[in-house]
Enzyme design. Sequence first.
Site, mmCIF file in Angstrom:
data_model
loop_
_atom_site.group_PDB
_atom_site.id
_atom_site.type_symbol
_atom_site.label_atom_id
_atom_site.label_comp_id
_atom_site.label_asym_id
_atom_site.label_seq_id
_atom_site.Cartn_x
_atom_site.Cartn_y
_atom_site.Cartn_z
ATOM 1 N N ASP A 127 -12.502 10.424 8.618
ATOM 2 C CA ASP A 127 -12.005 10.138 7.340
ATOM 3 C C ASP A 127 -12.795 8.560 6.965
ATOM 4 O O ASP A 127 -12.035 7.812 6.139
ATOM 5 C CB ASP A 127 -10.538 10.044 7.040
ATOM 6 C CG ASP A 127 -10.168 10.070 5.590
ATOM 7 O OD1 ASP A 127 -10.998 10.439 4.600
ATOM 8 O OD2 ASP A 127 -8.950 9.811 5.054
ATOM 9 N N GLY B 204 0.786 -1.170 0.043
ATOM 10 C CA GLY B 204 -0.088 0.118 0.069
ATOM 11 C C GLY B 204 0.750 1.175 -0.137
ATOM 12 O O GLY B 204 2.096 1.305 0.374
HETATM 13 N N1 LIG Z 1 -3.215 -3.563 7.684
HETATM 14 C C1 LIG Z 1 -3.021 -3.549 6.400
HETATM 15 N N2 LIG Z 1 -3.263 -4.591 5.753
HETATM 16 C C2 LIG Z 1 -3.325 -4.602 4.310
HETATM 17 N N3 LIG Z 1 -3.011 -3.384 3.572
HETATM 18 C C3 LIG Z 1 -3.067 -2.314 4.538
HETATM 19 C C4 LIG Z 1 -3.067 -2.226 5.580
HETATM 20 N N4 LIG Z 1 -2.935 -1.050 5.994
HETATM 21 C C5 LIG Z 1 -2.947 -0.350 4.862
HETATM 22 N N5 LIG Z 1 -2.875 -1.041 4.089
HETATM 23 C C6 LIG Z 1 -2.846 -0.596 2.705
HETATM 24 O O1 LIG Z 1 -2.140 0.587 2.462
HETATM 25 C C7 LIG Z 1 -2.945 1.685 1.878
HETATM 26 C C8 LIG Z 1 -2.338 2.868 2.835
HETATM 27 O O2 LIG Z 1 -2.543 2.716 4.093
HETATM 28 P P1 LIG Z 1 -3.416 3.924 4.994
HETATM 29 O O3 LIG Z 1 -4.660 4.338 4.162
HETATM 30 O O4 LIG Z 1 -3.355 3.498 6.214
HETATM 31 O O5 LIG Z 1 -2.127 5.132 4.719
HETATM 32 P P2 LIG Z 1 -2.530 6.530 4.530
HETATM 33 O O6 LIG Z 1 -1.543 7.052 3.801
HETATM 34 O O7 LIG Z 1 -2.778 7.023 5.733
HETATM 35 O O8 LIG Z 1 -3.770 6.453 3.548
HETATM 36 P P3 LIG Z 1 -4.470 7.454 2.703
HETATM 37 O O9 LIG Z 1 -3.542 8.123 1.711
HETATM 38 O O10 LIG Z 1 -5.696 6.962 2.348
HETATM 39 O O11 LIG Z 1 -5.066 8.824 3.749
HETATM 40 C C9 LIG Z 1 -4.240 1.157 2.014
HETATM 41 O O12 LIG Z 1 -5.097 1.782 1.312
HETATM 42 C C10 LIG Z 1 -4.051 -0.473 1.984
HETATM 43 O O13 LIG Z 1 -4.283 -0.716 0.837
#
Ligand SMILES: Nc1ncnc2c1ncn2[C@@H]1O[C@H](COP(=O)(O)OP(=O)(O)OP(=O)(O)O)[C@@H](O)[C@H]1O
Length: 471
Positions: A224, A114
Amino acid sequence: MRKKRKGSETDACPNEPDELTPAPDSPSSNRRAHYSLEDYARLKKRCKEDAGTQPIGSCKSRLAGIATAPPCGASSLVPPGRGLKRKIGCIDNATKMGRKNKIEDDYVRGDTIGQGKFGSVWLCTSRTSGAKFACKTLHKGEETVHREVEIMQHLSGHLGVVTLHAVYEESDCFHLVMELCSGGRLIDHMLEEGPYSEQRAANIFKDVMQVIKYCHDMGVVHRDVKPENILLTPSGKLKLADFGLAMRISNGQTLSGLAGSPAYVAPEVLSGNYSEKVDIWSAGVLLHALLAAVLPFQGDSLDAVFEAIKNVKLDFHSGLWESVSKPARDLMSRMLTRDVSARITADEALRHPWILFYTERTSKTLPMKSKLKNQVGASFRQLAIVPQPEVDSNKRSGGPLSKGSNLNSSTESVSFNSEDQDECGLVDALAVAISHVRISEPKRTRLCSPTGPIKQQCSSNLTSNNLCRAF
Ligand SMILES: Nc1ncnc2c1ncn2[C@@H]1O[C@H](COP(=O)(O)OP(=O)(O)OP(=O)(O)O)[C@@H](O)[C@H]1O
């Protein structure tokens, strides 16, 4: 200067109007509402550059109050980053903060799974057990790192929250070792599989509302809620993720400042102080998208989306809604009401007849054939808790969120085997629903002392920070 989180990198955007204009009624117009935060960041960067000349009511004044409330009891004036040791010191042994080991000592690094704007989430495998986890790396210096770690730890343990297994600290970052949700994001299932049956939507929605209720009971506003932040386990369990914008809130306390994702943001976020009810609104948007495969508030630009959020009256009487039961529409209207005091709580949503009908034990044996839909609707109409709100034409709804076949059964928590069932089951379910309809004030299990509105910190870093991912 501290780094800015949530996509604070903003570029000049000379062609911005074009970039913000998807083809009308095209499927992409929905997706723009989901994914156009970079555009919005660019727009707001321009606002920021104009800040010195903007009058009251301009975008600058709208953006000035970015919520920066620390966990309960901490001063809002504590600079981000300071007090981190103290905060993470609260993290219990389960997360093993402060350990001497490096993450590489305990886990084998795998592929990136991710990509957040802050950094990456990657697969890791325990050297001792061989179990796989997801690891999210948060770079220190980002505004909300300590808060995300602290809130995740605070909430971890609930079935609907991604479990935090361990936290490793390095000089410049934290590694959050989390349960691996390899079933993908809810949004991807929605885009692929199109509108959900009411049965399925209700069960998904109930799971979402249960975790939102838990967050609220624990004094946390997620801010969010959207299907991009709802992950699935391999067995189809839903998990709320990404607490990067979450805030602790005391009973009666309000937050201020823009935070959220455009299509899902509650109107009061755009105009003033707000509470945990913003999560209810966002969940209402989600329910709309689950049932109709369209987002309720759309526009050709982000400002148009916001205008729709503030003013468009949704029409739940015609078009695609004619094939959706009245109880479902009733629930949605109670969540998508701009009158915050009239907007139902998570607890009330969970006790809404539509949820009870489709998720209570007896619903497993109820008929789902379309010929019974109106009967169900009529019965529920009698169960309505309060009158339906006034509705009007929704000029912007349109464009499918996705087209596709039926959803696979991975997320369905109740099987429906109903072809041969009669209406007796329906009556039973309605009786169950009636017995559960009691609306009362939700209780918080962990409350902090009321402290009044959280002070705003008007940091330009914070402003552009929250604009981008969280605008
Ligand atoms: N526990 C997990 N298991 C599997 N994939 C995960 C997990 N946590 C996050 N991801 C993947 O990583 C991506 C980014 O994680 P997260 O949303 O926590 O980060 P972020 O940068 O804060 O997100 P955003 O950019 O949407 O605000 C998620 O959309 C998902 O695809």
